[in-house]
Design a protein around this motif. Structure first.
Motif, PDB file in Angstrom:
ATOM      1  N   PRO A 197     -14.891   4.890   2.388  1.00 47.20           N
ATOM      2  CA  PRO A 197     -15.528   6.084   1.830  1.00 47.20           C
ATOM      3  C   PRO A 197     -15.497   6.121   0.306  1.00 47.20           C
ATOM      4  N   VAL A 198     -16.483   6.784  -0.285  1.00 44.23           N
ATOM      5  CA  VAL A 198     -16.464   7.060  -1.723  1.00 44.23           C
ATOM      6  C   VAL A 198     -15.146   7.773  -2.029  1.00 44.23           C
ATOM      7  N   GLY A 199     -14.494   7.365  -3.110  1.00 42.36           N
ATOM      8  CA  GLY A 199     -13.211   7.950  -3.469  1.00 42.36           C
ATOM      9  C   GLY A 199     -12.033   7.187  -2.892  1.00 42.36           C
ATOM     10  N   GLY A 200     -12.311   6.221  -2.025  1.00 42.99           N
ATOM     11  CA  GLY A 200     -11.241   5.432  -1.435  1.00 42.99           C
ATOM     12  C   GLY A 200     -11.562   3.959  -1.362  1.00 42.99           C
ATOM     13  N   VAL A 201     -12.655   3.557  -1.999  1.00 46.43           N
ATOM     14  CA  VAL A 201     -13.088   2.157  -1.921  1.00 46.43           C
ATOM     15  C   VAL A 201     -12.057   1.248  -2.589  1.00 46.43           C
ATOM     16  N   GLY A 202     -11.703   0.209  -1.874  1.00 44.49           N
ATOM     17  CA  GLY A 202     -10.802  -0.796  -2.409  1.00 44.49           C
ATOM     18  C   GLY A 202     -11.587  -1.979  -2.936  1.00 44.49           C
TER      19      GLY A 202
ATOM     20  N   ALA B  35      -5.120   0.168  -7.539  1.00 38.26           N
ATOM     21  CA  ALA B  35      -6.469   0.130  -6.965  1.00 38.26           C
ATOM     22  C   ALA B  35      -6.483   0.845  -5.622  1.00 38.26           C
ATOM     23  N   GLY B  36      -7.665   1.328  -5.252  1.00 43.06           N
ATOM     24  CA  GLY B  36      -7.841   1.989  -3.963  1.00 43.06           C
ATOM     25  C   GLY B  36      -7.539   1.046  -2.821  1.00 43.06           C
ATOM     26  N   ALA B  37      -7.071   1.635  -1.711  1.00 45.17           N
ATOM     27  CA  ALA B  37      -6.689   0.835  -0.548  1.00 45.17           C
ATOM     28  C   ALA B  37      -7.503   1.210   0.685  1.00 45.17           C
ATOM     29  N   GLY B  38      -8.777   1.547   0.476  1.00 42.61           N
ATOM     30  CA  GLY B  38      -9.681   1.748   1.596  1.00 42.61           C
ATOM     31  C   GLY B  38      -9.777   3.160   2.140  1.00 42.61           C
ATOM     32  N   THR B  39      -8.933   4.068   1.643  1.00 46.50           N
ATOM     33  CA  THR B  39      -9.022   5.476   2.036  1.00 46.50           C
ATOM     34  C   THR B  39      -8.774   6.331   0.793  1.00 46.50           C
ATOM     35  N   LYS B  40      -9.051   7.631   0.901  1.00 49.63           N
ATOM     36  CA  LYS B  40      -8.825   8.530  -0.230  1.00 49.63           C
ATOM     37  C   LYS B  40      -7.351   8.881  -0.400  1.00 49.63           C
ATOM     38  N   HIS B  41      -6.502   8.397   0.506  1.00 53.14           N
ATOM     39  CA  HIS B  41      -5.077   8.717   0.489  1.00 53.14           C
ATOM     40  C   HIS B  41      -4.182   7.545   0.125  1.00 53.14           C
ATOM     41  N   ALA B  42      -4.752   6.390  -0.248  1.00 49.57           N
ATOM     42  CA  ALA B  42      -3.903   5.216  -0.425  1.00 49.57           C
ATOM     43  C   ALA B  42      -4.342   4.351  -1.601  1.00 49.57           C
ATOM     44  N   MET B  43      -3.343   3.708  -2.226  1.00 50.00           N
ATOM     45  CA  MET B  43      -3.576   2.782  -3.339  1.00 50.00           C
ATOM     46  C   MET B  43      -2.550   1.670  -3.259  1.00 50.00           C
ATOM     47  N   PHE B  44      -2.791   0.605  -4.038  1.00 50.82           N
ATOM     48  CA  PHE B  44      -1.803  -0.471  -4.101  1.00 50.82           C
ATOM     49  C   PHE B  44      -1.693  -0.988  -5.529  1.00 50.82           C
TER      50      PHE B  44
ATOM     51  N   VAL C 226       0.849  -1.186   0.000  1.00 59.39           N
ATOM     52  CA  VAL C 226       0.000   0.000   0.000  1.00 59.39           C
ATOM     53  C   VAL C 226       0.889   1.241   0.000  1.00 59.39           C
ATOM     54  N   VAL C 227       0.544   2.187  -0.873  1.00 61.08           N
ATOM     55  CA  VAL C 227       1.247   3.463  -0.958  1.00 61.08           C
ATOM     56  C   VAL C 227       0.294   4.536  -0.449  1.00 61.08           C
ATOM     57  N   GLU C 228       0.764   5.331   0.517  1.00 61.67           N
ATOM     58  CA  GLU C 228      -0.047   6.438   1.031  1.00 61.67           C
ATOM     59  C   GLU C 228       0.453   7.746   0.443  1.00 61.67           C
ATOM     60  N   PHE C 229      -0.485   8.629   0.142  1.00 61.12           N
ATOM     61  CA  PHE C 229      -0.167   9.935  -0.421  1.00 61.12           C
ATOM     62  C   PHE C 229      -0.466  11.018   0.603  1.00 61.12           C
ATOM     63  N   SER C 230       0.202  12.160   0.481  1.00 61.40           N
ATOM     64  CA  SER C 230      -0.023  13.261   1.422  1.00 61.40           C
ATOM     65  C   SER C 230      -1.322  14.001   1.109  1.00 61.40           C
ATOM     66  N   THR C 231      -1.821  13.843  -0.123  1.00 62.07           N
ATOM     67  CA  THR C 231      -3.090  14.458  -0.499  1.00 62.07           C
ATOM     68  C   THR C 231      -4.050  13.374  -0.965  1.00 62.07           C
ATOM     69  N   GLU C 232      -5.326  13.705  -0.986  1.00 60.23           N
ATOM     70  CA  GLU C 232      -6.338  12.756  -1.447  1.00 60.23           C
ATOM     71  C   GLU C 232      -6.174  12.476  -2.936  1.00 60.23           C
ATOM     72  N   VAL C 233      -6.486  11.238  -3.340  1.00 66.76           N
ATOM     73  CA  VAL C 233      -6.501  10.856  -4.757  1.00 66.76           C
ATOM     74  C   VAL C 233      -7.847  10.188  -5.048  1.00 66.76           C
ATOM     75  N   PRO C 234      -8.949  10.973  -4.932  1.00 63.69           N
ATOM     76  CA  PRO C 234     -10.284  10.383  -5.037  1.00 63.69           C
ATOM     77  C   PRO C 234     -10.772  10.113  -6.459  1.00 63.69           C
ATOM     78  N   THR C 235     -10.003  10.541  -7.465  1.00 62.83           N
ATOM     79  CA  THR C 235     -10.410  10.302  -8.850  1.00 62.83           C
ATOM     80  C   THR C 235      -9.288   9.588  -9.593  1.00 62.83           C
ATOM     81  N   ALA C 236      -9.654   8.952 -10.693  1.00 59.82           N
ATOM     82  CA  ALA C 236      -8.652   8.263 -11.506  1.00 59.82           C
ATOM     83  C   ALA C 236      -7.622   9.250 -12.035  1.00 59.82           C
ATOM     84  N   ALA C 237      -8.056  10.425 -12.455  1.00 63.16           N
ATOM     85  CA  ALA C 237      -7.124  11.423 -12.994  1.00 63.16           C
ATOM     86  C   ALA C 237      -6.133  11.872 -11.923  1.00 63.16           C
ATOM     87  N   ALA C 238      -6.618  12.116 -10.718  1.00 64.01           N
ATOM     88  CA  ALA C 238      -5.732  12.540  -9.621  1.00 64.01           C
ATOM     89  C   ALA C 238      -4.738  11.441  -9.278  1.00 64.01           C
ATOM     90  N   ALA C 239      -5.208  10.205  -9.245  1.00 63.30           N
ATOM     91  CA  ALA C 239      -4.338   9.079  -8.922  1.00 63.30           C
ATOM     92  C   ALA C 239      -3.280   8.881 -10.004  1.00 63.30           C
TER      93      ALA C 239
END
Length: 156
Positions: A97-102, A126-135, A21-34
């Motif tokens: 939450p919406v924007g962070g669903v894994g 893919a999302g990792a359960g929060t708006k700040h994380a993906m894997f 899992v990679v955590e970001f300092s800002t939210e990545v709630p959209t595909a474009a942001a991620a």
């Protein structure tokens, strides 16, 4: 890592998923942001979108480059009308939450469809359960860990 991210990472380990899992300092709630944050194509982002079908949750993991054709998916699955779930429904069904669903880590299994177009990318995020994380993962691994149905989610 946050408690939610730790819990999600533990779920992944339990499923024998090697990606970290990679955590970001800002939210990545959209595909474009991620995609911007990760430096990858938007099509390599695996959006976990929650819908309702016959009053049950339906998870569609779609390429960030696609729009889900709900009529097409309903015909494919033989369900009634598919509707976008409310944020409250998403939270209740997934615990996320919406924007962070894994794709996993939900209170109970959710019927899942995985966009075949994700197979075009050797690594998908893919999302990792929060708006700040993906894997990082793969199409094949998403199908395996979700028990999902590989399908076209856009009308051919």
């Amino acid at each position: 890592m946050s408690n939610a991210t730790d819990t999600f990472a533990a779920c992944l380990r339990g499923l024998d998923v090697p990606g970290q899992v990679v955590e970001f300092s800002t939210e990545v709630p959209t595909a474009a942001a991620a995609a911007e944050q990760l430096g990858c194509e938007v099509g390599a982002i695996a959006n976990s979108l929650v819908f309702t079908a016959d009053d049950e949750p339906l998870l569609i993991i779609a390429s960030g480059a696609h729009r889900v054709d709900t009529r097409h998916v309903a015909r494919l699955l033989g369900t009634g009308r598919i509707r976008r779930a409310t944020p409250e429904f998403v939270q209740a069904a997934t615990g996320q939450p919406v924007g962070g669903v894994g794709p996993v880590g939900h209170p109970r299994p959710i019927r899942t469809v995985v966009d075949r177009m994700l197979a075009d990318h050797p690594v998908v995020w893919a999302g990792a359960g929060t708006k700040h994380a993906m894997f990082p993962t793969t199409f094949e691994e998403l199908v395996r860990i979700t028990g999902g149905l590989p399908a076209e989610v856009e009308k051919p």
